[in-house]
Design a protein around this motif. Structure first.
Motif, PDB file in Angstrom:
ATOM      1  N   ILE A  25       0.714  -1.273   0.046  1.00 47.67           N
ATOM      2  CA  ILE A  25      -0.088  -0.168  -0.079  1.00 47.67           C
ATOM      3  C   ILE A  25       0.748   1.250   0.086  1.00 47.67           C
ATOM      4  CG2 ILE A  25      -1.886  -0.962   1.126  1.00 47.67           C
ATOM      5  CD1 ILE A  25      -1.031   0.485   3.837  1.00 47.67           C
ATOM      6  N   LEU A  26       0.465   2.336  -0.540  1.00 47.93           N
ATOM      7  CA  LEU A  26       1.169   3.578  -0.118  1.00 47.93           C
ATOM      8  C   LEU A  26       1.037   4.213   1.178  1.00 47.93           C
ATOM      9  CD1 LEU A  26       0.242   5.488  -3.804  1.00 47.93           C
ATOM     10  CD2 LEU A  26       2.130   4.128  -3.182  1.00 47.93           C
ATOM     11  N   ASN A  27       1.872   4.882   1.452  1.00 49.94           N
ATOM     12  CA  ASN A  27       1.820   5.473   2.612  1.00 49.94           C
ATOM     13  C   ASN A  27       0.571   6.062   3.282  1.00 49.94           C
ATOM     14  OD1 ASN A  27       2.114   7.073   5.240  1.00 49.94           O
ATOM     15  ND2 ASN A  27       4.187   7.762   4.412  1.00 49.94           N
ATOM     16  N   PRO A  28      -0.226   5.805   4.229  1.00 54.70           N
ATOM     17  CA  PRO A  28      -1.257   6.100   4.652  1.00 54.70           C
ATOM     18  C   PRO A  28      -1.398   7.481   5.102  1.00 54.70           C
ATOM     19  CG  PRO A  28      -0.737   4.748   5.986  1.00 54.70           C
ATOM     20  CD  PRO A  28       0.314   4.629   5.044  1.00 54.70           C
ATOM     21  N   ILE A  68      17.129   4.298  -8.426  1.00 56.76           N
ATOM     22  CA  ILE A  68      15.568   4.613  -9.159  1.00 56.76           C
ATOM     23  C   ILE A  68      14.298   3.947  -8.308  1.00 56.76           C
ATOM     24  CG2 ILE A  68      14.534   4.515 -11.300  1.00 56.76           C
ATOM     25  CD1 ILE A  68      17.566   4.797 -12.692  1.00 56.76           C
ATOM     26  N   CYS A  69      13.448   4.695  -8.246  1.00 54.03           N
ATOM     27  CA  CYS A  69      12.393   4.062  -7.734  1.00 54.03           C
ATOM     28  C   CYS A  69      11.681   3.251  -8.234  1.00 54.03           C
ATOM     29  CB  CYS A  69      11.385   5.050  -6.963  1.00 54.03           C
ATOM     30  SG  CYS A  69      10.029   4.354  -5.827  1.00 54.03           S
ATOM     31  N   PRO A  70      11.071   2.102  -8.200  1.00 54.87           N
ATOM     32  CA  PRO A  70      11.486   1.424  -6.971  1.00 54.87           C
ATOM     33  C   PRO A  70      12.651   0.871  -6.789  1.00 54.87           C
ATOM     34  CG  PRO A  70      10.321  -0.121  -8.548  1.00 54.87           C
ATOM     35  CD  PRO A  70      10.412   1.003  -9.196  1.00 54.87           C
ATOM     36  N   CYS A  71      13.621   1.214  -5.851  1.00 58.12           N
ATOM     37  CA  CYS A  71      15.079   0.771  -5.693  1.00 58.12           C
ATOM     38  C   CYS A  71      15.298  -0.400  -5.293  1.00 58.12           C
ATOM     39  CB  CYS A  71      15.560   1.905  -4.797  1.00 58.12           C
ATOM     40  SG  CYS A  71      15.220   1.407  -3.009  1.00 58.12           S
ATOM     41  N   VAL A  72      16.473  -0.967  -5.577  1.00 55.57           N
ATOM     42  CA  VAL A  72      17.107  -2.308  -5.305  1.00 55.57           C
ATOM     43  C   VAL A  72      16.633  -2.570  -3.887  1.00 55.57           C
ATOM     44  CG1 VAL A  72      18.564  -2.361  -7.333  1.00 55.57           C
ATOM     45  CG2 VAL A  72      19.355  -1.833  -5.017  1.00 55.57           C
ATOM     46  N   TYR A  73      16.631  -1.754  -3.087  1.00 53.58           N
ATOM     47  CA  TYR A  73      16.482  -2.045  -1.637  1.00 53.58           C
ATOM     48  C   TYR A  73      15.017  -2.132  -1.001  1.00 53.58           C
ATOM     49  CZ  TYR A  73      21.240   0.095  -2.490  1.00 53.58           C
ATOM     50  OH  TYR A  73      22.384   0.332  -2.898  1.00 53.58           O
ATOM     51  N   HIS A  74      14.172  -1.590  -1.831  1.00 52.10           N
ATOM     52  CA  HIS A  74      12.918  -1.541  -1.137  1.00 52.10           C
ATOM     53  C   HIS A  74      12.164  -2.998  -0.961  1.00 52.10           C
ATOM     54  CE1 HIS A  74      11.214  -2.785  -5.209  1.00 52.10           C
ATOM     55  NE2 HIS A  74       9.990  -2.564  -4.638  1.00 52.10           N
ATOM     56  N   GLU A  75      12.364  -4.050  -1.381  1.00 53.85           N
ATOM     57  CA  GLU A  75      11.609  -5.079  -0.850  1.00 53.85           C
ATOM     58  C   GLU A  75      12.132  -5.763   0.225  1.00 53.85           C
ATOM     59  OE1 GLU A  75      12.094  -7.640  -4.340  1.00 53.85           O
ATOM     60  OE2 GLU A  75      10.160  -6.983  -5.198  1.00 53.85           O
ATOM     61  N   HIS A  76      13.489  -5.651   0.388  1.00 51.72           N
ATOM     62  CA  HIS A  76      14.115  -6.070   1.725  1.00 51.72           C
ATOM     63  C   HIS A  76      13.758  -5.191   2.858  1.00 51.72           C
ATOM     64  CE1 HIS A  76      17.028  -7.622   4.499  1.00 51.72           C
ATOM     65  NE2 HIS A  76      17.485  -6.427   4.804  1.00 51.72           N
ATOM     66  N   GLU A  77      13.622  -3.871   2.589  1.00 50.96           N
ATOM     67  CA  GLU A  77      13.289  -2.778   3.685  1.00 50.96           C
ATOM     68  C   GLU A  77      11.856  -3.002   3.978  1.00 50.96           C
ATOM     69  OE1 GLU A  77      16.517   0.660   2.299  1.00 50.96           O
ATOM     70  OE2 GLU A  77      14.182   0.880   1.493  1.00 50.96           O
ATOM     71  N   ILE A  78      10.990  -3.256   3.210  1.00 53.33           N
ATOM     72  CA  ILE A  78       9.703  -3.628   3.310  1.00 53.33           C
ATOM     73  C   ILE A  78       9.320  -4.924   4.212  1.00 53.33           C
ATOM     74  CG2 ILE A  78       7.247  -4.088   2.386  1.00 53.33           C
ATOM     75  CD1 ILE A  78       8.185  -2.337   0.137  1.00 53.33           C
ATOM     76  N   GLU A  80      11.727  -6.217   6.008  1.00 54.02           N
ATOM     77  CA  GLU A  80      12.445  -6.096   7.512  1.00 54.02           C
ATOM     78  C   GLU A  80      11.625  -4.980   8.468  1.00 54.02           C
ATOM     79  OE1 GLU A  80      15.203  -7.667   8.971  1.00 54.02           O
ATOM     80  OE2 GLU A  80      14.684  -9.061   7.313  1.00 54.02           O
ATOM     81  N   ASP A  81      11.451  -3.873   7.813  1.00 57.42           N
ATOM     82  CA  ASP A  81      10.893  -2.792   8.597  1.00 57.42           C
ATOM     83  C   ASP A  81       9.427  -2.549   8.468  1.00 57.42           C
ATOM     84  OD1 ASP A  81      13.520  -2.520   9.403  1.00 57.42           O
ATOM     85  OD2 ASP A  81      14.046  -1.128   7.470  1.00 57.42           O
ATOM     86  N   GLY A  82       8.598  -2.811   7.517  1.00 53.58           N
ATOM     87  CA  GLY A  82       7.246  -2.648   7.157  1.00 53.58           C
ATOM     88  C   GLY A  82       7.278  -1.568   6.135  1.00 53.58           C
ATOM     89  N   ASN A  83       7.984  -1.043   5.674  1.00 53.23           N
ATOM     90  CA  ASN A  83       7.986   0.048   4.697  1.00 53.23           C
ATOM     91  C   ASN A  83       9.449   0.475   4.226  1.00 53.23           C
ATOM     92  OD1 ASN A  83       8.220   1.464   7.573  1.00 53.23           O
ATOM     93  ND2 ASN A  83       9.136   2.780   6.220  1.00 53.23           N
ATOM     94  N   PHE A  89       6.247   2.949  -0.049  1.00 60.65           N
ATOM     95  CA  PHE A  89       5.619   1.622   0.077  1.00 60.65           C
ATOM     96  C   PHE A  89       5.536   0.869   1.471  1.00 60.65           C
ATOM     97  CE2 PHE A  89       7.566   1.876  -4.240  1.00 60.65           C
ATOM     98  CZ  PHE A  89       6.248   2.264  -4.823  1.00 60.65           C
ATOM     99  N   PHE A  90       4.407   0.403   1.820  1.00 62.93           N
ATOM    100  CA  PHE A  90       4.274  -0.184   3.007  1.00 62.93           C
ATOM    101  C   PHE A  90       3.628  -1.797   2.965  1.00 62.93           C
ATOM    102  CE2 PHE A  90       4.548   3.971   4.568  1.00 62.93           C
ATOM    103  CZ  PHE A  90       4.827   3.945   5.925  1.00 62.93           C
TER     104      PHE A  90
END
Length: 92
Positions: A25-28, A68-78, A80-83, A89-90
């Motif tokens: 989901i996008l940031n609420p 560049i969004c979506p960056c290579v890190y986003h899936e791992h961060e989501i 691990e951290d929920g976003n 992205f959350f």
């Protein structure tokens, strides 16, 4: 100063579709979401790429491709951290 509104609209539309497709989901928080969309749109306008606004652009094209969004890190961060770090992205 450039009117970012048309770019922001396209960026928001893209982010919504991407989030839905990936099960995010996008940031609420509308204010925070607006800030991230604005940052992405400004980077698109100024640098020609939708660089994550929470990351530093180095000028090294190969390295910067990773942010560049979506960056290579986003899936791992989501996972691990929920976003993602930018809070675009959350997890659902």
């Amino acid at each position: 100063m450039t009117d970012l509104a048309p770019i922001m609209e396209k960026t928001h539309e893209w982010a919504s579709k991407y989030a839905k497709k990936r099960g995010f989901i996008l940031n609420p928080d509308e204010e925070m979401l607006h800030m991230v969309i604005e940052g992405l749109s400004r980077n698109k306008h100024e640098h020609g790429k939708q660089y994550c606004p929470c990351r530093i652009i180095s000028g090294d094209e190969e390295q910067d491709r990773k942010i560049i969004c979506p960056c290579v890190y986003h899936e791992h961060e989501i996972d691990e951290d929920g976003n993602c770090h930018c809070s675009l992205f959350f997890k659902v």
